[in-house]
Scaffold this active site. Structure first.
Site, short mmCIF file in Angstrom:
data_model
loop_
_atom_site.label_atom_id
_atom_site.label_comp_id
_atom_site.label_asym_id
_atom_site.label_seq_id
_atom_site.Cartn_x
_atom_site.Cartn_y
_atom_site.Cartn_z
CD GLU A 161 3.83 15.53 19.16
OE1 GLU A 161 2.95 14.73 19.54
OE2 GLU A 161 4.26 16.46 19.88
CD GLU A 318 2.65 20.48 18.93
OE1 GLU A 318 2.37 19.95 20.02
OE2 GLU A 318 2.38 19.96 17.84
C1 GLA Z 1 1.22 17.01 20.91
C2 GLA Z 1 0.47 17.17 19.61
C3 GLA Z 1 -0.54 18.27 19.64
C4 GLA Z 1 -1.30 18.27 20.94
C5 GLA Z 1 -0.32 18.41 22.06
C6 GLA Z 1 -0.98 18.49 23.41
O1 GLA Z 1 2.37 17.71 20.96
O2 GLA Z 1 1.34 17.41 18.53
O3 GLA Z 1 -1.43 18.07 18.55
O4 GLA Z 1 -2.00 17.08 21.07
O5 GLA Z 1 0.52 17.28 22.08
O6 GLA Z 1 -0.05 18.62 24.44
#
Ligand code: GLA
Length: 675
Positions: A161, A318
């Site tokens: 991210e 995710e």
């Molecule tokens: C982000 C991060 C993950 C985790 C999620 C929790 O997407 O990439 O590592 O922290 O948030 O929602």
């Protein structure tokens, strides 16, 4: 999507993968190794076929500078490989070890107010730090050398991210890098002084060394300087990705390389630029849990991701099985919501569906975050829904590679959003995102699937283009919109658009000047409203709030005028025919319901027919070479009969009409006529 390496999208989805990818982030280093076989056995039960590993493992892989310990990861690779589970291998560069910051304190992020961020979290290295660039490419190279030819490796997941939790950095190294970036962009200080309008407030620069990052100052900092710093920040992060990507590609040319975007939720990276650098687009999305219509925000993120992927299938890297742990109130997903969410992403083009994370963590900042295997274990609702989704996705392999096509597009431009969000705008109630969401929701309720498009992109395939928030619109984007309308397109432009150029300077000729001949009007003066003030329009009893304009017609026809307020008697909504198309202008804020007043007419101009199903029924069509697939997700509380003939791939049921239960979903194959 252009491929940038040896791996090519024409090779299909992930090499060697012929099923819908299903799984999540797997962080086994948080658990005793004796537990790993149980994890893998449960993954098989759930239908998991892809896991992301190593994302935060730098301190485990390289416990001291240059000393590597790959033993545990070697064993993990073999365990997963033996179970037929493919690997999305993370580079752990979102979380450099404590030793790195001890050796390189200069690599810490400095915030706009001058605070140097400490260790103990993640994502806190400065993107412009040469030491960080060296260390991150070294660890990426080491991983690529070690695992680049392992048959379990399906995709590289670089970093995590980009842009979160911090993106901007104001350290000395960042300031130096910003100066270099400016030299590249402007070549001369004269050009920079001109672009930034430094004659205003006496900011003229005579030496490059005097130019700095736009740190907190006595009052509002030069908006052109801030806009360039936002561009620089996105580019600096992108350079980090490119450096790691190229290091990996040298060792491992045959495996696709990506990073997980946060389309629609992270505003600091310009994903139009980033999309050209990844081999496939991957996205993370988390619901705004308190929003009772959170499925609309999910759909927006998915449509934006597909648009960034230029229509090609993408990977949902995710989302959550239930609650997250970082919102003010972390509401759990209701029964069935997990499947509905996953199938909405799938319907909007995701060929893989993954979660954060496989097993809930016992320790650390995210122990209250949901997981595929929750703290409650396998005797839980979440676990049984996870297994059921794995079964559902297992029946959908034939949908892989099919694509969504949209008749409508909403313009989306990070540069414009960065510029509009700066201080001292004509009203604090102006919000670019609120308008994008409102138009998107209107189209969602009308069951019209939309793409998002950059204002300078080729728009000719769309019947309808909406510009809800194009504050910064370049002359060449305006020319593009003119060609689009002349060629037969229908354009809808909302207020506070086409105000400034790429340097946040008001267009010569005044507000909306570059679109004047397209819209057939000019805006003489902004007439924003008081908090809570409403104005009546001469149409269907509708009211506007937040904003009005003093519009002077130059060829447009008036569709509705103001009956009161500061613009009483003046045009509120207009339409202008140009060439073979038409351009609409809305000078006030309408509710999502009232936007129908304009959009229903624009649909007629565009030849678009809105859906007539219940508004909680989400319908998206994926088009394949042999068949179309209609993904129907019922977010409502009543069953809906879909008068569509086909076979539901989830249940195997066939018929001329299929019922979608309340809270249920269907994926209906509709064979193409053979002739
Ligand atoms: C982000 C991060 C993950 C985790 C999620 C929790 O997407 O990439 O590592 O922290 O948030 O929602």
């Amino acid at each position: 999507m252009e491929s940038t390496g040896n791996w090519s999208t024409s090779a299909g989805w992930l090499p060697g993968v012929s099923a819908v990818s299903y799984g999540g982030d797997y962080n086994p280093e948080q658990w005793p190794e004796e537990l790993w076989p149980e994890d893998v056995e449960l993954m098989r039960q759930a239908g998991v076929n892809l896991v992301s590993i190593g994302i935060f493992s730098w301190a485990m892989i390289e416990p001291r500078p240059g000393e590597y310990d790959f033993g545990w990861m070697d064993r993990l690779f073999e365990l997963l490989h033996a179970a037929g589970i493919r690997i999305s291998l993370g580079t752990p560069t979102a979380s450099p070890p404590a030793w790195f910051f001890h050796e390189h304190p200069e690599a810490r992020v400095v915030t706009r107010d001058g605070t140097t961020l400490g260790f103990g979290s993640r994502g806190m290295a400065s993107p412009s730090s040469p030491a960080y660039r060296r260390a991150s490419t070294s660890i990426a190279t080491a991983l690529a050398k070690r695992y680049g030819s392992h048959p379990a490796l399906a995709v590289w997941h670089v970093h995590n991210e980009y842009g979160a939790p911090v993106s901007e950095c104001y350290s000395d190294e960042s300031v130096r890098a910003f100066r270099e970036w400016l030299r590249d962009r402007y070549t001369s200080l004269d050009a920079l002084n001109g672009a930034w309008g430094t004659a205003f407030w006496g900011q003229r620069y005579v030496e490059w060394e005097h130019v700095s990052a736009p740190a907190v100052s006595a009052s509002v900092v030069n908006p052109a300087q801030r806009l360039d710093f936002a561009r620089f920040t996105s580019d600096a992060l992108l350079q980090c990705f490119i450096a790691e990507r190229d290091a990996i590609r040298t060792e491992c040319p045959g495996v696709p390389i990506t990073t997980n975007f946060m389309a629609g939720t992270c505003e600091s990276v310009d994903l139009w630029k980033w999309a050209d650098e990844v081999d496939l687009v991957a996205n993370d999305h988390y619901l705004v849990a308190e929003d009772e219509r959170s499925q609309v925000g999910l759909a927006l993120s998915a449509d934006l991701t597909r648009s960034i992927a230029r229509g090609r299938p993408w990977l949902l890297m995710e989302h959550s099985t239930s609650s997250v742990n970082w919102q003010p109130r972390n509401l759990a997903k209701r029964s069935g919501e997990l499947t509905r969410n996953a199938l909405s992403h799938f319907g909007r083009g995701a060929d893989g569906v993954m979660f954060f994370q496989w097993r809930a963590s016992r320790s650390g900042a995210e122990k209250f975050h949901s997981a595929m295997l929750p703290h409650a274990g396998t005797r839980s609702r979440v676990w049984s829904e996870v297994c059921s989704l794995g079964g559902d996705l297992g029946r959908l392999a034939e949908v892989l590679g099919s694509e969504v096509t949209a008749d409508a597009a909403i313009l989306w431009d990070w540069e414009s959003f960065w510029a509009q969000d700066l201080e001292w705008r004509p009203s604090k109630d102006l919000s670019h995102r609120e308008r994008v969401n409102a138009f998107y929701e209107r189209l969602w309720q009308d069951q019209i699937v939309v793409d998002f498009a950059h204002p300078e992109a080729d728009l000719s395939s769309y019947r309808l283009v909406v510009a809800p928030a194009s504050y910064l619109l370049t002359q060449s984007a305006a020319d593009n919109l003119r060609r689009y309308v002349e060629g037969g397109g229908t354009l809808v432009v909302s207020y506070f658009s086409a105000i400034v150029d790429e340097h946040d300077a008001v267009h010569p000729g005044g507000f909306v000047a570059p679109l004047r001949d397209v819209l057939g009007l000019t805006v003489e003066e902004f007439l924003p409203l008081r908090a809570g003030e409403k104005v009546r329009l001469s149409f269907d009893g509708i009211v506007g709030d937040v904003w009005t304009d003093d519009v002077a017609l130059q060829g447009a026809e008036v569709v509705a005028a103001y009956e009161d307020g500061p613009a009483a008697g003046k045009p509120a909504i207009t339409r202008h025919r140009l060439g073979n198309g038409s351009a609409w202008y809305l000078s006030t804020r309408l509710t999502v319901d009232d936007l129908s007043v304009v959009l229903d007419k624009a649909y007629v101009d565009a030849g678009i027919v809105a859906g007539d199903g219940p508004e909680d029924l989400e319908l998206v069509r994926r088009r394949g070479s042999q068949a179309d697939y209609l993904i129907a997700v019922n977010h409502g509380t009543r069953p809906v009969d879909l008068p569509v003939g086909g076979v539901d791939l989830l249940s195997g049921q066939a018929g001329e009409s299929l019922k979608v239960e309340a809270g249920g979903a269907r994926v209906i194959r509709i064979d193409k006529p053979t002739d």
